[in-house]
Design an enzyme around this catalytic site. Structure first.
Site, PDB file in Angstrom:
ATOM      1  N   LYS A  62       7.506   2.737  -8.545  1.00 51.62           N
ATOM      2  CA  LYS A  62       8.800   3.296  -8.156  1.00 51.62           C
ATOM      3  C   LYS A  62       9.860   2.233  -7.894  1.00 51.62           C
ATOM      4  O   LYS A  62      11.059   2.505  -8.025  1.00 51.62           O
ATOM      5  CB  LYS A  62       8.638   4.192  -6.926  1.00 51.62           C
ATOM      6  N   ALA A 119       6.139   1.354   3.963  1.00 50.54           N
ATOM      7  CA  ALA A 119       7.477   0.867   3.615  1.00 50.54           C
ATOM      8  C   ALA A 119       7.639   0.709   2.106  1.00 50.54           C
ATOM      9  O   ALA A 119       8.478  -0.066   1.640  1.00 50.54           O
ATOM     10  CB  ALA A 119       7.748  -0.463   4.313  1.00 50.54           C
ATOM     11  N   TYR A 175      -1.621  14.780  -1.207  1.00 49.56           N
ATOM     12  CA  TYR A 175      -2.015  16.188  -1.349  1.00 49.56           C
ATOM     13  C   TYR A 175      -3.410  16.344  -1.942  1.00 49.56           C
ATOM     14  O   TYR A 175      -3.914  17.456  -2.058  1.00 49.56           O
ATOM     15  CB  TYR A 175      -0.991  16.957  -2.191  1.00 49.56           C
ATOM     16  N   LYS A 179       8.531  -6.121   5.325  1.00 44.37           N
ATOM     17  CA  LYS A 179       8.912  -4.906   4.579  1.00 44.37           C
ATOM     18  C   LYS A 179       9.392  -3.818   5.536  1.00 44.37           C
ATOM     19  O   LYS A 179      10.340  -3.094   5.231  1.00 44.37           O
ATOM     20  CB  LYS A 179       7.734  -4.411   3.742  1.00 44.37           C
ATOM     21  N   GLY A 192       1.225  16.819   1.341  1.00 43.17           N
ATOM     22  CA  GLY A 192       2.422  16.554   0.561  1.00 43.17           C
ATOM     23  C   GLY A 192       2.652  17.443  -0.642  1.00 43.17           C
ATOM     24  O   GLY A 192       3.542  17.151  -1.445  1.00 43.17           O
ATOM     25  N   ARG A 228       2.137  -2.694   7.657  1.00 46.64           N
ATOM     26  CA  ARG A 228       1.270  -3.841   7.931  1.00 46.64           C
ATOM     27  C   ARG A 228       1.952  -5.160   7.595  1.00 46.64           C
ATOM     28  O   ARG A 228       1.615  -6.205   8.149  1.00 46.64           O
ATOM     29  CB  ARG A 228      -0.056  -3.694   7.174  1.00 46.64           C
ATOM     30  N   LEU A 231      -1.047  16.439  -9.698  1.00 48.44           N
ATOM     31  CA  LEU A 231      -0.913  17.853 -10.041  1.00 48.44           C
ATOM     32  C   LEU A 231       0.408  18.138 -10.748  1.00 48.44           C
ATOM     33  O   LEU A 231       0.716  19.297 -11.037  1.00 48.44           O
ATOM     34  CB  LEU A 231      -1.022  18.711  -8.773  1.00 48.44           C
TER      35      LEU A 231
END
Length: 495
Positions: free
Chosen positions: A298, A361, A451, A388, A472, A384, A250
């Site tokens: 990211k 993570a 979201y 990490k 979110g 899992r 969005l």
């Protein structure tokens, strides 16, 4: 010349096609009547469709091999084109304004009739199986006369194929053409038609079944009200968001509404990519000075940057990149955006005396963990992949645990606030729940960074148990406001 918005009509009857014309009239400039989609009995009457539609109309009879539905022979197709041009009216508005003829379709008599009555010829090439190259030469070849329009459409394999299209379009100056890449990777070619120099961009009404169309066409409302295509020119500055699959973002609504409200000549577009390197290459080709970066890039974006902010470096993840004086700089607005969103949800000034579970993570979890530490909360990281979870927990002196039923008691002991940061619960697997082994007591505050859908399965379970819940969207808003200021230098929330 402004790019025209053309609504593609694919209904089985003229009545249904006309209903769509009326529904979207304010959002379009012209229509394409796909005669290959009409029932045989409807083809008898389509000659008068331009008069009924009261808009410039393209007559198209698309073969299945070119992405259409026509399975009959070329003789039958020729007859349909002839019927569309027959009994031409002296008023050109009552005739088809255009006919779309594929490059390999030789119909001298049809072409002669079209020119005689002012019907322009669109000479097209479609490749449903991959990219086309040599675009400038192809445009010149397709335009057999100067009054013809070249149309080139292909299905890209990745964003790099679309980048090449934008690169080659720069060599088509002075020609009249439409260039478009289909599918989800090709969406920028539709929104940025003016930057490509395309005279037409095509839109499609939403499917009655709610399914996305496979060619990646936007609907008439979205291309106008989200991307404001009628205000875009070749000089409009471009920003964007990149990730994969990027199917439910969005962010364009938030950023583009800000540009309009604050009278900034800019547009923010989704860039689906296989790698962050592909997205950066597209940005450099199209002079994009700023990108939002989302899942799964990211962390992988960091080696591609010349500089990163102290916060992005500490978090080890970046969600915003900006090009300044030839260098890419990275920032993280997720942490501050999440902090504002969570404190608003909890109606608190900090997280003192609260025990927090962080599920995941990855890049978002890194920003969330940083924010939780800043807000003075105590947390446990669940993932899992235990390595990490351990590595992230050590950065902030948090606890860590494997994300499975064996850690249920640990999750219960860190359940004042449960923060879900993974993509589990999103399409195409909306019924998954990352903590399906956990039974909510009703005392937890549960925040899911997803979201879309508005309530994941995890949130629905938590709500049913009596928990306070939030998706979110608030985090998306607040981190986007910070990105917006980095992109434009202007506060988003200023009137």
């Amino acid at each position: 010349m402004r790019t025209k918005i053309c609504l593609v009509l694919t209904e089985p009857s003229l009545k249904e096609d006309l209903a769509l014309v009326e529904q979207y009239r304010q959002f379009i400039d012209m229509v394409e009547l796909r005669a290959d989609c009409l029932l045989p009995e409807e083809r008898i009457h389509f000659r008068h469709f331009p008069e009924m539609a009261k808009l410039p109309c393209i007559l198209t009879v698309r073969r299945k091999s070119d992405g259409g539905r026509f399975l009959e022979g070329e003789g039958s197709r020729t007859t349909i084109f002839a019927q569309g041009l027959a009994f031409a009216d002296t008023d050109p508005k009552k005739n088809f304004a255009y006919i779309d003829l594929e490059e390999d379709l030789e119909l001298p008599s049809i072409e002669e009739a079209a020119r005689a009555f002012g019907t322009k010829i669109i000479r097209s090439v479609h490749n449903m199986n991959g990219p086309l190259t040599g675009i400038p030469q192809m445009v010149k070849r397709l335009r057999r006369t100067k009054d013809e329009i070249a149309k080139i459409a292909f299905m890209p394999r990745n964003l790099s194929d679309v980048t090449q299209l934008f690169r080659e379009a720069k060599k088509c100056y002075g020609e009249e053409y439409t260039l478009l890449a289909m599918g989800p990777y090709g969406l920028p070619s539709r929104i940025l038609a003016s930057h490509l120099g395309s005279c037409i961009t095509y839109v499609l009404a939403p499917s009655k079944s709610g399914q996305e169309n496979s060619l990646g066409q936007l609907d008439p409302v979205s291309i106008n009200e989200i991307y404001h295509i009628r205000q875009n020119t070749s000089e409009t500055k471009i920003f964007g968001v990149t990730g994969n699959p990027l199917s439910a973002t969005l962010s364009p609504q938030i950023h583009n509404s800000g540009y309009v409200r604050q009278h900034i000549d800019a547009v923010y577009v989704p860039l689906r990519a296989e790698s962050i390197e592909e997205a950066i290459s597209f940005a450099e080709e199209t002079d994009i000075p700023g990108l939002s970066v989302t899942f799964p890039f990211k962390e992988t974006v960091l080696p591609n940057l010349d500089q990163i902010s102290a916060e992005a470096g500490e978090i080890g993840a970046c969600n915003t990149i900006i090009k300044t004086e030839g260098a890419w700089q990275g920032y993280n607005t997720d942490a501050k955006g999440f902090e504002r969103a969570l404190l608003g949800f909890l109606n608190r000034k900090d997280l003192k005396k609260l025990r927090v579970s962080i599920i995941g993570a990855g890049g978002v979890a890194r920003a969330v963990a940083h924010a939780v530490k800043e807000m003075k909360g105590k947390a446990c990281i669940f993932n899992r992949t235990p390595e990490k979870a351990r590595d992230l927990a050590r950065l902030y002196n948090f606890k860590w645990a494997v994300l499975d039923a064996g850690s249920r008691s640990i999750l219960e002991s860190y359940s004042d606030v449960i923060i879900q940061t993974t993509n589990v619960g999103m399409s195409p697997q909306p019924d998954e729940d990352p903590i399906d082994f956990y039974a909510f007591s009703g005392s937890e505050a549960v925040y899911d960074v997803i979201y879309h859908p508005e309530k994941t399965r995890m949130l629905r379970r938590a709500e049913h148990a009596g928990c306070r819940i939030s998706n979110g969207y608030s985090m998306l808003q607040y981190q986007a406001y910070l990105q917006y200021k980095l992109f434009t230098g202007i506060d988003y929330e200023n009137n």
